[in-house]
Design a protein around this motif. Structure first.
Motif, PDB file in Angstrom:
ATOM      1  N   TYR A  16       0.892  -1.168   0.000  1.00 23.56           N
ATOM      2  CA  TYR A  16       0.000   0.000   0.000  1.00 23.56           C
ATOM      3  C   TYR A  16       0.921   1.205   0.000  1.00 23.56           C
ATOM      4  O   TYR A  16       1.444   1.571   1.043  1.00 23.56           O
ATOM      5  CB  TYR A  16      -0.878   0.034   1.247  1.00 23.56           C
ATOM      6  CG  TYR A  16      -1.747  -1.189   1.447  1.00 23.56           C
ATOM      7  CD1 TYR A  16      -2.951  -1.331   0.755  1.00 23.56           C
ATOM      8  CD2 TYR A  16      -1.369  -2.180   2.336  1.00 23.56           C
ATOM      9  CE1 TYR A  16      -3.750  -2.443   0.953  1.00 23.56           C
ATOM     10  CE2 TYR A  16      -2.171  -3.297   2.529  1.00 23.56           C
ATOM     11  CZ  TYR A  16      -3.355  -3.417   1.833  1.00 23.56           C
ATOM     12  OH  TYR A  16      -4.136  -4.522   2.031  1.00 23.56           O
TER      13      TYR A  16
ATOM     14  N   ILE B 280       4.041   1.043   2.186  1.00 27.29           N
ATOM     15  CA  ILE B 280       3.905  -0.035   3.177  1.00 27.29           C
ATOM     16  C   ILE B 280       3.926  -1.396   2.484  1.00 27.29           C
ATOM     17  O   ILE B 280       3.126  -1.652   1.585  1.00 27.29           O
ATOM     18  CB  ILE B 280       2.579   0.106   3.959  1.00 27.29           C
ATOM     19  CG1 ILE B 280       2.532   1.447   4.677  1.00 27.29           C
ATOM     20  CG2 ILE B 280       2.397  -1.049   4.935  1.00 27.29           C
ATOM     21  CD1 ILE B 280       1.181   1.768   5.281  1.00 27.29           C
TER      22      ILE B 280
ATOM     23  N   ALA C  76       2.820  -4.686   2.974  1.00 28.48           N
ATOM     24  CA  ALA C  76       1.941  -5.441   3.866  1.00 28.48           C
ATOM     25  C   ALA C  76       2.171  -6.947   3.750  1.00 28.48           C
ATOM     26  O   ALA C  76       2.081  -7.678   4.727  1.00 28.48           O
ATOM     27  CB  ALA C  76       0.481  -5.112   3.570  1.00 28.48           C
TER      28      ALA C  76
ATOM     29  N   PRO D  81       0.496 -11.700  14.528  1.00 26.26           N
ATOM     30  CA  PRO D  81      -0.012 -10.565  15.311  1.00 26.26           C
ATOM     31  C   PRO D  81      -0.782  -9.574  14.439  1.00 26.26           C
ATOM     32  O   PRO D  81      -0.779  -9.689  13.217  1.00 26.26           O
ATOM     33  CB  PRO D  81       1.258  -9.917  15.867  1.00 26.26           C
ATOM     34  CG  PRO D  81       2.343 -10.341  14.947  1.00 26.26           C
ATOM     35  CD  PRO D  81       1.958 -11.683  14.414  1.00 26.26           C
ATOM     36  N   ASN D  82      -1.427  -8.623  15.063  1.00 26.39           N
ATOM     37  CA  ASN D  82      -2.134  -7.580  14.309  1.00 26.39           C
ATOM     38  C   ASN D  82      -1.173  -6.849  13.387  1.00 26.39           C
ATOM     39  O   ASN D  82      -0.053  -6.549  13.767  1.00 26.39           O
ATOM     40  CB  ASN D  82      -2.773  -6.570  15.263  1.00 26.39           C
ATOM     41  CG  ASN D  82      -4.059  -7.118  15.851  1.00 26.39           C
ATOM     42  OD1 ASN D  82      -4.791  -7.823  15.177  1.00 26.39           O
ATOM     43  ND2 ASN D  82      -4.302  -6.808  17.108  1.00 26.39           N
ATOM     44  N   GLY D  83      -1.633  -6.603  12.159  1.00 24.89           N
ATOM     45  CA  GLY D  83      -0.809  -5.874  11.211  1.00 24.89           C
ATOM     46  C   GLY D  83       0.190  -6.753  10.478  1.00 24.89           C
ATOM     47  O   GLY D  83       1.019  -6.258   9.719  1.00 24.89           O
ATOM     48  N   ALA D  84       0.098  -8.067  10.677  1.00 22.30           N
ATOM     49  CA  ALA D  84       1.054  -8.979  10.041  1.00 22.30           C
ATOM     50  C   ALA D  84       0.824  -9.103   8.540  1.00 22.30           C
ATOM     51  O   ALA D  84       1.729  -9.469   7.792  1.00 22.30           O
ATOM     52  CB  ALA D  84       0.972 -10.351  10.697  1.00 22.30           C
ATOM     53  N   GLY D  85      -0.391  -8.822   8.095  1.00 22.88           N
ATOM     54  CA  GLY D  85      -0.690  -8.931   6.664  1.00 22.88           C
ATOM     55  C   GLY D  85      -1.712 -10.010   6.348  1.00 22.88           C
ATOM     56  O   GLY D  85      -1.940 -10.340   5.179  1.00 22.88           O
ATOM     57  N   LYS D  86      -2.382 -10.540   7.369  1.00 24.42           N
ATOM     58  CA  LYS D  86      -3.337 -11.635   7.156  1.00 24.42           C
ATOM     59  C   LYS D  86      -4.526 -11.180   6.305  1.00 24.42           C
ATOM     60  O   LYS D  86      -4.883 -11.823   5.322  1.00 24.42           O
ATOM     61  CB  LYS D  86      -3.841 -12.160   8.517  1.00 24.42           C
ATOM     62  CG  LYS D  86      -2.730 -12.612   9.454  1.00 24.42           C
ATOM     63  CD  LYS D  86      -3.262 -13.135  10.768  1.00 24.42           C
ATOM     64  CE  LYS D  86      -3.998 -12.106  11.632  1.00 24.42           C
ATOM     65  NZ  LYS D  86      -3.118 -11.034  12.161  1.00 24.42           N
ATOM     66  N   THR D  87      -5.143 -10.061   6.708  1.00 26.16           N
ATOM     67  CA  THR D  87      -6.300  -9.575   5.956  1.00 26.16           C
ATOM     68  C   THR D  87      -5.914  -9.211   4.527  1.00 26.16           C
ATOM     69  O   THR D  87      -6.678  -9.437   3.594  1.00 26.16           O
ATOM     70  CB  THR D  87      -6.926  -8.362   6.678  1.00 26.16           C
ATOM     71  OG1 THR D  87      -7.361  -8.781   7.970  1.00 26.16           O
ATOM     72  CG2 THR D  87      -8.100  -7.799   5.917  1.00 26.16           C
ATOM     73  N   SER D  88      -4.708  -8.673   4.364  1.00 23.56           N
ATOM     74  CA  SER D  88      -4.264  -8.309   3.020  1.00 23.56           C
ATOM     75  C   SER D  88      -4.203  -9.539   2.116  1.00 23.56           C
ATOM     76  O   SER D  88      -4.601  -9.477   0.946  1.00 23.56           O
ATOM     77  CB  SER D  88      -2.889  -7.643   3.075  1.00 23.56           C
ATOM     78  OG  SER D  88      -2.966  -6.468   3.848  1.00 23.56           O
TER      79      SER D  88
HETATM   80  N1  LIG Z   1      -5.929  -0.074   2.713  1.00 24.68           N
HETATM   81  C1  LIG Z   1      -4.738   0.057   3.344  1.00 24.68           C
HETATM   82  N2  LIG Z   1      -3.957   1.143   3.123  1.00 24.68           N
HETATM   83  C2  LIG Z   1      -2.765   1.277   3.714  1.00 24.68           C
HETATM   84  N3  LIG Z   1      -2.233   0.392   4.552  1.00 24.68           N
HETATM   85  C3  LIG Z   1      -2.939  -0.713   4.832  1.00 24.68           C
HETATM   86  C4  LIG Z   1      -4.228  -0.941   4.238  1.00 24.68           C
HETATM   87  N4  LIG Z   1      -4.688  -2.121   4.679  1.00 24.68           N
HETATM   88  C5  LIG Z   1      -3.746  -2.608   5.505  1.00 24.68           C
HETATM   89  N5  LIG Z   1      -2.690  -1.767   5.610  1.00 24.68           N
HETATM   90  C6  LIG Z   1      -1.450  -1.991   6.384  1.00 24.68           C
HETATM   91  O1  LIG Z   1      -0.897  -3.219   5.967  1.00 24.68           O
HETATM   92  C7  LIG Z   1      -0.407  -3.944   7.069  1.00 24.68           C
HETATM   93  C8  LIG Z   1      -1.080  -5.285   7.151  1.00 24.68           C
HETATM   94  O2  LIG Z   1      -2.428  -5.105   7.497  1.00 24.68           O
HETATM   95  P1  LIG Z   1      -3.470  -6.294   7.575  1.00 24.68           P
HETATM   96  O3  LIG Z   1      -3.347  -7.107   6.337  1.00 24.68           O
HETATM   97  O4  LIG Z   1      -4.796  -5.715   7.873  1.00 24.68           O
HETATM   98  O5  LIG Z   1      -2.924  -7.118   8.819  1.00 24.68           O
HETATM   99  P2  LIG Z   1      -3.662  -8.159   9.776  1.00 24.68           P
HETATM  100  O6  LIG Z   1      -4.931  -8.560   9.114  1.00 24.68           O
HETATM  101  O7  LIG Z   1      -2.685  -9.276   9.897  1.00 24.68           O
HETATM  102  O8  LIG Z   1      -3.898  -7.474  11.069  1.00 24.68           O
HETATM  103  C9  LIG Z   1      -0.627  -3.061   8.296  1.00 24.68           C
HETATM  104  O9  LIG Z   1       0.569  -2.364   8.542  1.00 24.68           O
HETATM  105  C10 LIG Z   1      -1.728  -2.127   7.866  1.00 24.68           C
HETATM  106  O10 LIG Z   1      -1.616  -0.901   8.528  1.00 24.68           O
END
Ligand SMILES: Nc1ncnc2c1ncn2[C@@H]1O[C@H](COP(=O)(O)OP(=O)(O)O)[C@@H](O)[C@H]1O
Ligand SMILES: [Mg+2]
Lengths: 297, 279
Positions: free
Chosen positions: A27, A30, A32, A51-58
């Motif tokens: 992003y 960043i 991710a 952990p939170n912010g690891a990139g799972k949702t991405s």
């Molecule tokens: N739409 C976005 N724009 C910018 N940064 C993002 C966006 N979505 C996620 N991030 C960043 O990407 C990283 C991974 O996020 P995310 O995939 O949500 O992690 P998780 O699901 O493991 O908590 C984090 O640092 C988050 O701040």
């Protein structure tokens, strides 16, 4: 087009339910997700643990095409999600991390629309079954805002199941959920697994991975550090810790038992005087220890 | 084995072969679009009715008494087809734009991206949903206007060319529905959506010949007005209802068709680049 024409993710006669190859997602500046690769076996529950912010949702967002990968490719049932999105998506159920609101529509209507999106215009039998299964049937005429937090989450799962997907993606299904619902959801995932559904779930609860997952991918700061069977991780990276209290010594001493080691082995190895030992306390290893070792070593 | 079959049935089978990925998503989304505006019919149908009644009272009665239009028709008669079309276009636009903006806000727009739906299916369903609301509001406006005209001026407003009327309603409703869809998918905030409304849609509407005939304008303003596609849609409908207009129906129809194609292209392009992620 048949699945076999899309050769990636096809090994001999089995098609991988999900194959992620060298996936990166940025992003802006960043990073991710960095060069993540993993492969799911049919019928298993696979956990992405980090952990939170690891990139799972991405990663999940790239699988369901909500986000476009910066590089790399993803195959669902042999279909490239970028090149053949509709074929890939028709067999995927997706439960997002955040609750979705549906304004004016009630549970029954939401499931009916959702069925239609997957081409099923007469899907009452299936949606009724799911409503019963997730104990939402009595609430089928309520709008989302009239549901409790737990019901909202169960509705998300119901939506993901209307088309009987072969692959279910659960993004932190139990985050912020009370203990009772968590137990119920775990039971439900086990039931889906028994029905042959392949499940990818993300979690930052180690206990959840330990309870549910056949295999776990440990992810931190966008990188998948290790993919192993849950049992292997526990065996390999956790020792039982032993706390020994000696007579006339105030501070106890801590030791670690490696896999296969017994307390007797320890006493011999460390040449401890058995007569001086007042008390021995053994605590079992958990995935948490393994996680710490791999990620924070 | 038989217990397996039974449990399969109990699970609520949905055989994949039955799935219709062509009609299913389209029909389902269209149904949702129509149900959505019917559920809030207070805002979506009653409000436009009240506002066209107000226009009729203010412009048709109080001011219109002093204006005589060419061809021996009263200003009130002149006004009604314009109001019908303005209601239709405005509501077609509002239906698709607010549906998508709300879906962005509540997150269920993501459902569309995650499901096996094509952009064409989304565009057709949303455009048709808007057209349905446009037709409902247009029809109500016509009925209200006709009754009003009958009691106020003792005139019956008959429809002279129903087929032309249908052509312009359909082309116009679809075009504005598509414009609303494109604007809503493009918008990154409520403010941006509001800006499209007040800086593009409203000026086009008010300068689109609902309230005046371009023949009465200075030649310079006439040429400006002719660049507004609304002139053709509104005059097309005026021709369909009253049988008189500033431009020929054939000419208006060509412009309307070209506008529709452009709007479809715009909608497709915007959709292909849009993010479905929630705000
Ligand atoms: N739409 C976005 N724009 C910018 N940064 C993002 C966006 N979505 C996620 N991030 C960043 O990407 C990283 C991974 O996020 P995310 O995939 O949500 O992690 P998780 O699901 O493991 O908590 C984090 O640092 C988050 O701040
Ligand atoms: Mg997440």
């Amino acid at each position: 087009m048949t699945a076999s024409e899309n050769s990636a993710g096809v090994t001999k006669d089995t098609v991988s339910p999900l194959l992620v190859q060298n996936l990166s997602k940025n992003y802006g500046a960043i990073e991710a997700v960095r060069n993540a690769s993993f492969n799911l076996n049919k019928g298993e529950v696979f956990g992405l643990l980090g952990p939170n912010g690891a990139g799972k949702t991405s990663i999940i967002s790239c699988i369901v095409t909500l986000e476009k990968p910066t590089s790399g490719s993803i195959f669902v049932g042999g279909f490239d999600v970028q090149k053949n999105p509709r074929e890939a998506k028709r067999n995927v159920g997706f439960v997002p991390q955040e609750i979705i609101n549906h304004g004016y529509f009630n549970v029954e209507e939401i499931l009916s629309f959702q069925s239609g999106y997957f081409g099923l215009l007469h899907n009452r039998e299936r949606t009724d079954y799911i409503l019963h299964e997730l104990r939402l049937y009595e609430h089928r005429h309520k709008k989302v805002k009239q549901l409790s937090g737990g019901m909202k989450r169960r509705l998300l799962i119901a939506k993901a199941l209307v088309h009987s997907p072969q692959l279910l993606l659960l993004d932190e299904p139990t985050a912020g959920v009370d203990i009772e619902l968590r137990e119920q959801l775990w039971q439900f995932v086990k039931k889906l697994k028994a029905e042959g559904v392949t499940v990818l779930l993300t979690t930052h609860y180690l206990e959840e991975a330990e309870q549910l997952c056949d295999r776990v991918g440990l992810i931190d700061k966008g990188e998948i550090k290790m993919v192993e069977s849950t049992q292997f991780l526990i065996d390999k990276f956790t020792g039982r810790s032993v706390r020994v209290k000696f007579r006339n010594v105030v501070a106890p001493r801590d030791f670690e038992l490696r896999t296969g080691e017994t307390v007797g082995d320890l006493i011999n190895k460390e040449k401890l005087d058995v007569n001086q030992i007042e008390d021995i306390n053994i605590s079992e290893g958990t995935l948490e220890d393994a996680f710490r070792r791999v990620i924070y070593q | 084995m038989s217990s397996n079959v039974q449990s399969e049935k109990f699970r609520g089978s949905n055989v994949k072969g039955q799935a219709d990925l062509f009609l299913g998503p389209f029909y389902s989304l269209l149904r949702k679009e129509v149900m959505r505006f019917l559920k809030v019919s207070m805002q979506t149908i009653l409000t436009p009715m009240v506002s066209s009644l107000l226009y009729l009272l203010i412009f048709g009665v109080s001011l219109g008494a002093y204006i005589q239009m060419k061809g021996g028709i009263s200003y009130l008669e002149f006004l009604i087809p314009g109001l019908v079309m303005m209601g239709c276009l405005n509501n077609a636009f509002q239906n698709s734009s607010s549906s998508i903006i709300i879906a962005k806000f509540s997150g269920d727009l993501e459902d569309l991206k995650v499901a096996p739906i094509s952009y064409t299916q989304i565009i057709l369903a949303v455009a048709l949903g808007g057209l349905v609301r446009g037709v409902v509001v247009g029809t109500i406006t016509y009925v209200v206007g006709a009754i009003f005209c009958y009691f106020k001026a003792d005139t019956v407003i008959a429809i002279h060319h129903p087929l032309w009327l249908l052509v312009f309603i359909v082309l116009g409703g679809l075009s504005f529905s598509l414009l609303g869809l494109a604007a809503a998918f493009w918008a990154k905030s409520f403010d941006q959506m509001a800006a499209v409304n007040s800086f593009i849609l409203l000026p086009l509407m008010y300068l689109g010949g609902v309230f005046f005939s371009i023949d009465n304008l200075h030649p310079f303003w006439q040429s400006i007005a002719r660049a507004n596609p609304l002139i053709y849609f509104i005059n097309g409908v005026r021709y369909g209802i009253l049988g008189v207009s500033d431009v020929t129906p054939e000419h208006a129809c060509v412009v309307a068709l070209v506008t529709l194609v452009l709007m479809y292209w715009l909608a497709f392009r915007t959709l292909a680049r849009a993010s479905f992620l929630r705000w």
